[in-house]
Design a protein around this motif. Structure first.
Motif, PDB file in Angstrom:
ATOM      1  N   SER A  73     -10.956 -11.333  34.086  1.00 54.34           N
ATOM      2  CA  SER A  73     -11.525 -10.222  33.315  1.00 54.34           C
ATOM      3  C   SER A  73     -10.631  -8.989  33.350  1.00 54.34           C
ATOM      4  CB  SER A  73     -12.917  -9.869  33.845  1.00 54.34           C
ATOM      5  OG  SER A  73     -12.838  -9.452  35.187  1.00 54.34           O
ATOM      6  N   LEU A  74      -9.471  -9.094  33.979  1.00 55.89           N
ATOM      7  CA  LEU A  74      -8.617  -7.922  34.141  1.00 55.89           C
ATOM      8  C   LEU A  74      -7.151  -8.333  34.073  1.00 55.89           C
ATOM      9  CD1 LEU A  74      -8.594  -4.859  34.922  1.00 55.89           C
ATOM     10  CD2 LEU A  74      -8.579  -5.590  37.291  1.00 55.89           C
ATOM     11  N   THR A  75      -6.371  -7.596  33.280  1.00 58.37           N
ATOM     12  CA  THR A  75      -4.928  -7.817  33.190  1.00 58.37           C
ATOM     13  C   THR A  75      -4.200  -6.577  33.681  1.00 58.37           C
ATOM     14  OG1 THR A  75      -5.088  -9.340  31.312  1.00 58.37           O
ATOM     15  CG2 THR A  75      -2.989  -8.228  31.620  1.00 58.37           C
ATOM     16  N   PHE A  76      -3.296  -6.771  34.623  1.00 55.62           N
ATOM     17  CA  PHE A  76      -2.398  -5.713  35.073  1.00 55.62           C
ATOM     18  C   PHE A  76      -1.136  -5.777  34.230  1.00 55.62           C
ATOM     19  CE2 PHE A  76      -4.887  -6.697  38.910  1.00 55.62           C
ATOM     20  CZ  PHE A  76      -5.325  -5.423  39.255  1.00 55.62           C
ATOM     21  N   GLU A  77      -0.460  -4.652  34.062  1.00 53.30           N
ATOM     22  CA  GLU A  77       0.790  -4.603  33.310  1.00 53.30           C
ATOM     23  C   GLU A  77       1.935  -4.188  34.226  1.00 53.30           C
ATOM     24  OE1 GLU A  77       0.038  -1.719  30.239  1.00 53.30           O
ATOM     25  OE2 GLU A  77      -1.194  -3.107  29.072  1.00 53.30           O
ATOM     26  N   VAL A  78       3.107  -4.772  33.965  1.00 57.00           N
ATOM     27  CA  VAL A  78       4.344  -4.359  34.629  1.00 57.00           C
ATOM     28  C   VAL A  78       5.367  -4.038  33.544  1.00 57.00           C
ATOM     29  CG1 VAL A  78       3.895  -5.650  36.755  1.00 57.00           C
ATOM     30  CG2 VAL A  78       5.188  -6.734  34.906  1.00 57.00           C
ATOM     31  N   ASN A  79       6.442  -3.374  33.918  1.00 57.65           N
ATOM     32  CA  ASN A  79       7.409  -2.907  32.929  1.00 57.65           C
ATOM     33  C   ASN A  79       8.548  -3.903  32.731  1.00 57.65           C
ATOM     34  OD1 ASN A  79       8.605  -1.282  31.041  1.00 57.65           O
ATOM     35  ND2 ASN A  79       9.461   0.161  32.512  1.00 57.65           N
TER      36      ASN A  79
END
Length: 139
Positions: A73-79
């Motif tokens: 239910s949750l997506t983290f983002e990285v660069n």
């Protein structure tokens, strides 16, 4: 309605053992502890508050989609893809349960990981354009 929702401020995650879960999120993911009692831990992680809430065994934030596949239910983002690959390797080194890096047919790549309570999370290699602009992040 003239007012708009501005951002997600808090995410609640069910866990069975507050102390063990708090330690896992702090030590494995780099979360900062801001509050702790017997029923919850409040963490700062990825620019929001994460509440670890004591729950019954087997409770997770996951759900099953129309095809019966268990989803996060949750997506983290990285660069960027390099950051994603580095994090994936680091998670494996830390013995975090991770899936393979995937191409889901849209920009960037993703992988899924799991906390000790069975909660699934996604990591995406693309920062949102609004976040990049707000924080003056260049590619």
């Amino acid at each position: 309605m003239k007012e708009k929702l501005q951002r997600v401020g808090t995410t609640y995650i069910p866990v069975t053992d507050i102390n063990n879960s708090k330690d896992w999120y702090v030590n494995k993911l780099g979360a900062e502890l801001s509050y702790l009692d017997e029923d919850k831990a409040i963490l700062n992680l990825a620019d929001q508050s994460i509440f670890l809430v004591r729950s019954h065994q087997g409770q997770t934030s996951n759900f099953k989609d129309f095809n019966g596949e268990e989803r996060f239910s949750l997506t983290f983002e990285v660069n960027g893809i390099k950051a994603l690959e580095n994090m994936h390797r680091e998670f494996i080194k830390q013995e975090i349960n991770v899936g393979k890096i995937e191409n889901r047919g849209h920009a960037g790549r993703n992988f899924v990981f799991q906390d000790p309570n069975g909660n699934l999370f996604d990591v995406w290699s693309e920062l949102s354009p609004k976040y990049k602009k707000l924080h003056m992040i260049t590619p």
